[in-house]
Design a protein around this motif. Structure first.
Motif, mmCIF file in Angstrom:
data_model
loop_
_atom_site.group_PDB
_atom_site.id
_atom_site.type_symbol
_atom_site.label_atom_id
_atom_site.label_comp_id
_atom_site.label_asym_id
_atom_site.label_seq_id
_atom_site.Cartn_x
_atom_site.Cartn_y
_atom_site.Cartn_z
ATOM 1 N N ARG A 263 0.837 -1.202 0.000
ATOM 2 C CA ARG A 263 0.000 0.000 0.000
ATOM 3 C C ARG A 263 0.867 1.246 0.000
ATOM 4 N NH1 ARG A 263 -4.339 -0.627 3.662
ATOM 5 N NH2 ARG A 263 -4.186 1.558 4.230
ATOM 6 N N PHE A 264 0.406 2.263 -0.683
ATOM 7 C CA PHE A 264 1.144 3.526 -0.760
ATOM 8 C C PHE A 264 0.697 4.398 0.395
ATOM 9 C CE2 PHE A 264 2.548 7.531 -2.515
ATOM 10 C CZ PHE A 264 3.649 7.181 -3.283
ATOM 11 N N CYS A 265 1.574 4.676 1.359
ATOM 12 C CA CYS A 265 1.118 5.456 2.506
ATOM 13 C C CYS A 265 1.816 6.814 2.573
ATOM 14 C CB CYS A 265 1.277 4.665 3.805
ATOM 15 S SG CYS A 265 2.915 4.017 4.032
ATOM 16 N N THR A 266 1.508 7.566 3.615
ATOM 17 C CA THR A 266 1.977 8.960 3.691
ATOM 18 C C THR A 266 3.495 9.059 3.738
ATOM 19 O OG1 THR A 266 1.165 8.694 5.933
ATOM 20 C CG2 THR A 266 0.102 10.366 4.581
ATOM 21 N N THR A 267 4.140 8.100 4.406
ATOM 22 C CA THR A 267 5.600 8.134 4.446
ATOM 23 C C THR A 267 6.169 8.103 3.039
ATOM 24 O OG1 THR A 267 5.214 6.552 6.216
ATOM 25 C CG2 THR A 267 7.499 7.189 5.803
ATOM 26 N N ASP A 268 5.572 7.248 2.215
ATOM 27 C CA ASP A 268 6.052 7.126 0.839
ATOM 28 C C ASP A 268 5.877 8.445 0.090
ATOM 29 O OD1 ASP A 268 6.506 4.336 1.211
ATOM 30 O OD2 ASP A 268 4.353 4.053 1.025
ATOM 31 N N LEU A 269 4.703 9.029 0.284
ATOM 32 C CA LEU A 269 4.413 10.299 -0.377
ATOM 33 C C LEU A 269 5.391 11.366 0.098
ATOM 34 C CD1 LEU A 269 2.334 11.510 -2.348
ATOM 35 C CD2 LEU A 269 1.162 12.429 -0.346
ATOM 36 N N ALA A 270 5.623 11.397 1.408
ATOM 37 C CA ALA A 270 6.524 12.397 1.976
ATOM 38 C C ALA A 270 7.925 12.239 1.408
ATOM 39 C CB ALA A 270 6.549 12.273 3.497
ATOM 40 N N TYR A 271 8.407 11.011 1.385
ATOM 41 C CA TYR A 271 9.757 10.743 0.865
ATOM 42 C C TYR A 271 9.881 11.275 -0.559
ATOM 43 C CZ TYR A 271 13.806 7.985 -0.679
ATOM 44 O OH TYR A 271 15.018 7.590 -1.178
ATOM 45 N N MET A 272 8.887 10.928 -1.359
ATOM 46 C CA MET A 272 8.903 11.326 -2.755
ATOM 47 C C MET A 272 8.850 12.846 -2.867
ATOM 48 S SD MET A 272 6.367 9.591 -5.450
ATOM 49 C CE MET A 272 5.090 10.819 -5.485
ATOM 50 N N ALA A 273 7.921 13.450 -2.129
ATOM 51 C CA ALA A 273 7.711 14.897 -2.237
ATOM 52 C C ALA A 273 8.965 15.659 -1.817
ATOM 53 C CB ALA A 273 6.525 15.312 -1.385
ATOM 54 N N VAL A 274 9.579 15.222 -0.711
ATOM 55 C CA VAL A 274 10.767 15.929 -0.224
ATOM 56 C C VAL A 274 11.861 15.910 -1.271
ATOM 57 C CG1 VAL A 274 12.655 15.826 1.445
ATOM 58 C CG2 VAL A 274 10.286 15.613 2.219
ATOM 59 N N TRP A 275 12.096 14.760 -1.851
ATOM 60 C CA TRP A 275 13.174 14.688 -2.834
ATOM 61 C C TRP A 275 12.845 15.488 -4.085
ATOM 62 C CZ3 TRP A 275 17.698 14.140 -1.422
ATOM 63 C CH2 TRP A 275 18.133 13.170 -0.510
#
Lengths: 350, 261, 269
Positions: free
Chosen positions: C232-244
């Motif tokens: 599942r795609f969760c907020t941590t994944d989104l955050a990691y992606m967004a930050v980079w």
């Protein structure tokens, strides 16, 4: 002949990705329409074969050097062009990921250079034509040799175009072509001979493998050739025009043309750059010099693209700043490492 | 249960080069029976297995699984009931991780992902390799590969297990472990092998194949001890029944003791 | 031969790394794939005369290396192994562009600057690709591709190729050993055996493919490739992606080393 990420511009990479995806989607559709599910494991395992077989050195008589097997054409002959193209794409994807052989952005370029020309140009136009009136050892040999040669020549020329359009190297178009084509003629000759020997052997030992593939019509008919020609033209247009316009600074082709032409205009711009960078390097020593702003001013004033001037690397502060950036990056890494170690010692799982 | 029954009637099969690999084979297997199929190289064992699984279709004769005949139409149903473990586990483990591989079958029978997981874990647990579930097949040892291949078949919950040379290429300890595993299965089992000692230990009944025909079919203890029959079929007595290599006496190993000199 | 064992070792090495369990490894494969592609696009789009603009991008590999606990020495060795090719092409730059520019008071040929730029880009892009694989692994990468809508049968074919590379490499290795043992002092395969050596292998490969297909059919394969639900795609994944992605955008458009340099030189003077 693998293109690397470092040599291409995003526009060229993107355009070639688009072209490759298009051809791949067409090929996938063709295989699914044929309902030939048996092909999938065949493609998978044959891909692994080509990968491994490239490690075999075939020694060239009288030279002391050796050549390798050519993958694209062999796959087209054994599996059919669509399946061959897709298999080539898988092989290149794995090479890019595991061995950093050709990059992820350059993936589209590489699949096109090594897969498209062999499977969709050389195979139908030469191989199929020469073996149209039935197979024989001689015909198969000649067909494989010539198709490999053509495929590789087109691929090499494609590499030149992509590199020049990307404009990352200083290699002039003419020089690059004169360098690439003859080298790949020699490589193609060896690859072609090895491939021909292999195909001829397979035909002798198990003729039904080749004949089954040869029965697949579709590509021999004119309509599909039209489709392919259209596709090729579209690709060239997209690749050429798109990459020209998409980069803010079309230095790629313009520069290549200037360079190969060696016109006076070029010298003029060079002098201008010299003056500009001279001014820049001198003024940069002033402590309160905001070179970013004046740079662009100067550049636009001179009616020049902002290219050689934008780099802050021409000043001491730029070099210093660069060094500090790297140092900061290294320190960040070390800090994370230290934190991790400490937490591990404390028994945290991370 | 009737559907665990396997019946083969007058089976004939010839390859395109006209080589008659199976030439009128008939036998039937009862529920829970464990049958060894032995014979020299090229006797037709492997072709027989491929026919049973419907990878090849016979030119004459029929195969009944339960009351269903093996035909192109009934294949999906047949293959759910019969599981085959290939001789070379590399041919069978084609996915990137053990878990994915064991899940491949159940997913094709459109089970829910929850049910798939339950089946995979049970199968892995059964062969004792739950700890390897995320490993890539190319990182497994020979014994582990074999176990994974068996699990991949068990997750389909077949009634009948067919094994092609299950002990080939295993070291003695792994072979012993694998035999213990097979012994624990209550499935109807058909095992082909050149490892006659394993057949001797695992199967109560043995079928000898020669030239595409059945040369003998009967209790393992009798067949494997028949020196003349074994010799005529390109085989020999299992080591367990051969003369003692130390004192040369001909007796069951557990029944005789060497006199100490 | 050394080639083959090297390739096999390399695949095992990367597989080992991908099986670790760290913050980065646990992230959703799509998040890592997207970050990698954003990184590559940003790096590759940097002008060829620019060196300083490339330097902040070193933060990405350094930080991910540390977070994912990747071994530095073997990975750097792999990255450098690719460089000779780039050097081969890039080394011509100084020959073709001998125009002199002043770099911090030192005269440098512009060709060397473009060469250095290509060299750094190569290191960065290769590092990014290797990091992606070393923190994700081929199986999870394949699941990311499926989620992106790549046809499942293509993904299946890709994973099959990956799966059988090691099998085929070992087979080729055995054949080459058998050949070498009976052809002492010979470099490579004699032309008389070209066709038969590779051709035999092809025939055997076809047989293997047929039994793989058989094994797939026995377990219900009908041309449709069914897979699990995937992570599942969760907020941590989104955050990691967004930050980079944010970081790459900032670094691409703001000249950080330049500003940093200004601050420092301003402070010193």
């Amino acid at each position: 002949m693998h293109m690397a990420d470092a040599l291409i511009s995003p526009a060229v990479g993107g355009a070639m990705w688009a072209a490759t995806s298009g051809v791949a989607a067409y090929s996938m559709k063709k295989i699914q329409v044929d309902l030939d599910e048996k092909k999938i494991p065949m493609m998978g395992v044959m891909g692994a074969f080509v990968f491994a077989a490239q490690m075999i050195n075939f020694s060239i008589p009288g030279t002391g050097s050796s050549g390798h097997i050519g993958g694209g054409l062999l796959l087209a002959v054994l599996l059919g062009p669509q399946a061959g193209f897709l298999t080539m794409a898988s092989i290149l994807a794995i090479q890019a990921l595991f061995f950093a052989d050709g990059g992820l952005l350059a993936f589209g370029c590489n699949v096109f250079n090594l897969g498209f020309y062999t499977c969709f140009i050389a195979y139908p136009l030469i191989y199929k034509r020469l073996t149209r009136n039935g197979h024989s050892e001689k015909r198969i040999f000649a067909a494989s040799l010539l198709s490999t040669l053509l495929g590789l020549q087109l691929g090499a020329f494609s590499v030149v175009l992509q590199t020049v359009f990307s404009g990352k190297t200083e290699l002039p178009f003419g020089t690059f072509v004169m360098l690439m084509q003859p080298i790949h003629l020699a490589i193609g000759l060896v690859e072609g001979l090895v491939t021909a020997a292999v195909v001829a052997f397979v035909w002798k030992a198990s003729p039904d493998i080749l004949e089954n593939v040869a029965k697949e019509k579709a590509l021999g008919s004119i309509s599909t050739r039209k489709v392919l020609t259209g596709l090729l033209i579209a690709v060239l247009l997209v690749g050429g025009v798109f990459s020209w316009f998409a980069s803010a600074n079309p230095d790629g082709l313009e520069w290549a043309m200037l360079k190969t032409a060696g016109t006076a205009e070029l010298e003029a711009t060079n002098k201008l750059h010299a003056v500009l960078s001279d001014i820049q390097s001198k003024t940069a020593f002033l402590p309160d010099y905001s070179f970013k702003a004046s740079d662009s001013e100067e550049a636009s004033a001179a009616g020049e693209e902002a290219w050689p001037v934008v780099n802050a690397g021409t000043s001491v502060s730029g070099i210093l700043g660069g060094g500090l950036t790297l140092l900061a990056a290294a320190l960040t890494g070390l800090t994370i490492n230290m934190i991790k170690k400490r937490r591990k010692r404390a028994g945290f799982e991370c | 249960m009737s559907h665990h029954k396997l019946e083969v009637r007058e089976l004939h099969f010839a390859y395109p080069d006209r080589h008659k690999a199976v030439n009128g084979i008939s036998f039937s297997a009862r529920h829970g029976e464990s049958i060894g199929i032995i014979g020299a190289n090229g006797a037709g064992k492997s072709t027989l297995l491929l026919l049973l699984m419907g990878i090849l279709l016979p030119q004459k004769g029929m195969i009944l699984v339960g009351d269903v005949e093996v035909t192109k139409k009934t294949l999906p149903m047949i293959r759910e009931r019969m599981g085959m473990v290939f001789q070379n586990p590399d041919d069978q483990l084609f996915m990137t991780t053990v878990y994915e591989d064991v899940a491949f079958g159940p997913r094709n029978y459109k089970l829910s992902e929850k049910e798939v997981e339950a089946r995979v874990m049970t199968a892995l647990d059964h062969v004792g390799i739950t700890h390897l579930k995320d490993r890539a097949p190319f990182r497994l040892s020979g014994g582990e590969k074999r176990a994974a291949a068996i699990a991949a078949v068990l997750s389909m919950q077949p009634d009948i297990l067919i094994m092609d040379e299950p002990s080939a290429g295993l070291d003695p300890k792994s072979r012993r472990r694998m035999m213990g595993l097979l012994q624990s299965f209550e499935h109807t089992k058909l095992i082909t092998s050149h490892d006659l000692d394993m057949i001797y230990d695992l199967c109560e009944r043995t079928i000898v194949v020669k030239g595409g025909e059945i040369a003998a079919d009967g209790p393992t203890v009798e067949i494997l001890a028949d020196e003349a029959l074994m010799d005529a079929c390109g085989l020999e007595l299992p080591f367990a029944l051969q003369n003692c290599p130390v004192c040369g006496s001909k007796a069951m190993p557990q029944q005789h003791q060497h006199s100490k000199k | 031969m050394s080639n083959i064992s090297e390739a096999l070792y390399n695949m095992r090495f990367m597989d080992d790394l991908a099986r670790r369990n760290t913050l980065v490894h646990r992230l959703h494969p799509l998040a890592k794939l997207a970050s990698t592609l954003a990184f590559l696009a940003a790096v590759v789009s940097v002008e060829r005369y620019e060196i300083s603009g490339l330097l902040p991008f070193f933060f990405y590999p350094v930080i991910v290396f540390a977070l994912a606990e990747l071994p530095i020495k073997p990975m750097v060795k792999r990255i450098l192994m690719v460089e000779p090719f780039i050097i081969g092409i890039g080394i011509l730059n100084p020959l073709f562009d001998q125009h002199i520019v002043m770099l911090g008071g030192v005269a440098v040929s512009r060709g060397w600057i473009t060469f250095l730029s290509i060299f750094i880009k190569c290191g960065l892009t290769v590092a990014a690709a290797l990091i992606l694989l070393a923190t994700t692994g081929m199986d999870r990468l394949a699941s990311a591709l499926r989620m992106l809508g790549i046809p499942k049968l293509f993904v299946l074919q890709l994973t099959l190729t990956y799966r059988y590379i090691s099998v085929l490499l070992e087979e080729v290795g055995r054949i080459l050993n058998a050949y070498a043992l009976r052809a002492p002092g010979q470099k490579g395969i004699h032309w008389k055996s070209w066709g038969s050596l590779a051709g035999q292998l092809i025939l055997r490969t076809f047989e293997r493919a047929q039994s793989v297909y058989g094994a797939m059919c026995l377990r219900g394969f009908d041309g449709e490739y069914r897979t699990g639900d995937g992570q599942r795609f969760c907020t941590t994944d989104l955050a990691y992606m967004a930050v980079w992605v944010m970081f790459f955008i900032i670094v691409r458009f703001v000249d950080i080393p330049g500003l940093l340099g200004l601050v420092v030189t301003g402070g010193i003077k």
